[in-house]
Design a protein around this motif. Structure first.
Motif, PDB file in Angstrom:
ATOM      1  N   UNK A 165      -6.056  -3.878  -2.137  1.00  0.00           N
ATOM      2  CA  UNK A 165      -6.174  -4.692  -0.922  1.00  0.00           C
ATOM      3  C   UNK A 165      -7.102  -4.058   0.103  1.00  0.00           C
ATOM      4  N   UNK A 166      -7.173  -2.735   0.112  1.00  0.00           N
ATOM      5  CA  UNK A 166      -8.017  -2.035   1.088  1.00  0.00           C
ATOM      6  C   UNK A 166      -9.350  -1.592   0.498  1.00  0.00           C
ATOM      7  N   UNK A 167      -9.746  -2.220  -0.616  1.00  0.00           N
ATOM      8  CA  UNK A 167     -11.083  -2.002  -1.149  1.00  0.00           C
ATOM      9  C   UNK A 167     -11.207  -0.981  -2.241  1.00  0.00           C
ATOM     10  N   UNK A 168     -10.078  -0.423  -2.676  1.00  0.00           N
ATOM     11  CA  UNK A 168     -10.137   0.567  -3.736  1.00  0.00           C
ATOM     12  C   UNK A 168      -9.890  -0.036  -5.108  1.00  0.00           C
ATOM     13  N   UNK A 169      -9.903   0.790  -6.117  1.00  0.00           N
ATOM     14  CA  UNK A 169      -9.598   0.413  -7.501  1.00  0.00           C
ATOM     15  C   UNK A 169     -10.568  -0.618  -8.064  1.00  0.00           C
ATOM     16  N   UNK A 170     -11.750  -0.711  -7.474  1.00  0.00           N
ATOM     17  CA  UNK A 170     -12.767  -1.615  -8.002  1.00  0.00           C
ATOM     18  C   UNK A 170     -12.405  -3.078  -7.935  1.00  0.00           C
TER      19      UNK A 170
END
Length: 404
Positions: free
Chosen positions: A75-80
């Protein structure tokens, strides 16, 4: 850095539009009779709570094809994932939620003083979870083929920058069905059909509600760009001039009536939302003036001629003036009239008419089904006592009850 600025920018806008719900609440509390003031305040905040849950769970996904049922990292832009860095999409949700929650807040003013509490919350869940997101998705989400179809026919997409049609006209035309199906308040008309005046209970509350809405509206309109990079001072200028045009027109048309004046400012703001990013300021002033006069005319027609007991005048204010705004964007947004251009009057007519028709039919269907199943109106005794005591078991001024 850029993502952080957008988070802050959208968060300020969302907070300003959240504050507008206090404006809706006080505008209604000041307009209804004293025995219904608590109900007005409770309805607005409870509708906001229901709207948040259903829009998070279902509505936003319908409108934009995005689900929040993934990890916080994503949700915060991580994990691609598909979400932007630093939670930009999360504050975008917060911002757009406030627009969605404005729909039941608009309807609330029209059905005031005689509507049941729980059926209205059911209507809120249906409208914000399912119906409004379809409209939002078609216009702002680029979904379901509406914008592509309009562009293929006219050469331009339907333009509604900040929601004259998507939010305001949609809410106002939904409210019309609810108001008609509920019927007039008891004692509003004589047996011969003559109007019986019911004055506002608290002009300062009414004025406070209008002022809060006016201030919050600059977040509603300016932050509709949804990024710092695309924000425009033209939107702020046009919002200001439309607001002033609406209130000055209402001063004249409404013969100095404070209710008309304070709502006239809101009428101008409703109408300028759609084209606030493309109009010349003089076009915005004219649009606002037309809306202020239209509100006064529409309110009087509803109450006196058509016997439609729309307590706060939400259909003329949001429904009619929002419709005007959708069309005005196609006129005053043209380069020939000093606008930026890129709009088509034909596209505006098609998009506005489609939105109005969808909202009007939906209002009668939703409230018609609720009327036939659970009922939507207080019984005669509860309406006479007032919604404060009948629903919430507390008056707005309990110390006065103790003195009695």
């Amino acid at each position: 850095m850029h993502a952080g600025l957008d988070v802050f920018f959208l968060l300020i806008g969302a907070a300003m539009v959240l504050a507008m719900h206090a404006g809706f609440a006080f505008l209604e509390a000041g307009t209804v009779r004293r025995k219904n003031q608590v109900n007005a305040l409770v309805k607005i905040i409870t509708d906001l709570g229901v709207s948040t849950v259903v829009y998070f769970a279902v509505g936003y996904t319908i409108a934009y094809g995005t689900t929040f049922f993934v990890s916080a990292t994503e949700l915060t832009g991580g994990a691609g994932g598909a979400f932007k860095a630093q939670g930009v999409d999360l504050v975008k949700f917060f911002f757009l939620l406030m627009f969605a929650a404005a729909i039941p807040a608009i309807i609330s003013g029209g059905i005031a003083e005689r509507a049941k509490f729980w059926p209205q919350l059911m209507a809120t869940a249906i409208i914000v979870g399912l119906i409004y997101p379809l409209m939002e998705g078609m216009v702002w989400g680029g979904r379901f083929g509406l914008q592509d179809g309009i562009e293929a026919l006219t050469g331009a997409k339907f333009h509604d920058f900040a929601g004259s049609v998507v939010v305001h006209a949609f809410g106002g035309w939904l409210a019309l069905g609810a108001v008609i199906l509920l019927g007039a308040r008891r004692g509003r008309y004589t047996k011969a059909g003559q109007l019986i005046a019911i004055p506002p209970s608290n002009i300062p509350f009414l004025a406070l509600g209008s002022w809060i809405l006016c201030v919050g509206w600059f977040g509603f309109n300016v932050m509709s760009s949804q990024s710092v990079e695309t924000a425009s001072g033209l939107v702020a200028m046009n919002s200001l001039l439309a607001m002033v045009g609406g209130l000055l027109a209402a001063v004249v048309a409404g013969r100095n009536d404070p209710g008309f004046i304070h709502n006239g400012a809101l009428a101008g703001l409703v109408a300028v939302c759609a084209g606030s990013d493309v109009m010349h300021p003089l076009g915005a002033l004219v649009t606002g003036g037309l809306a202020g006069g239209l509100f006064v005319w529409g309110f009087n027609r509803c109450q006196i001629r058509w016997k439609i007991d729309d307590v706060l005048g939400v259909w003329p204010l949001h429904g009619l003036c929002g419709t005007l705004g959708g069309l005005a964007a196609g006129v005053f947004g043209q380069q020939a009239l000093g606008g930026i251009g890129g709009v088509s009057l034909t596209a505006q007519i098609l998009g506005t008419a489609g939105g109005v028709a969808f909202a009007a039919v939906s209002g009668f269907v939703v409230y018609g089904l609720l009327k036939r199943t659970v009922g939507i109106r207080l019984d005669a005794e509860d309406e006479h006592r007032g919604a404060d005591l009948s629903i919430h078991q507390v008056p707005a001024y309990p110390e006065e009850e103790l003195i009695r």
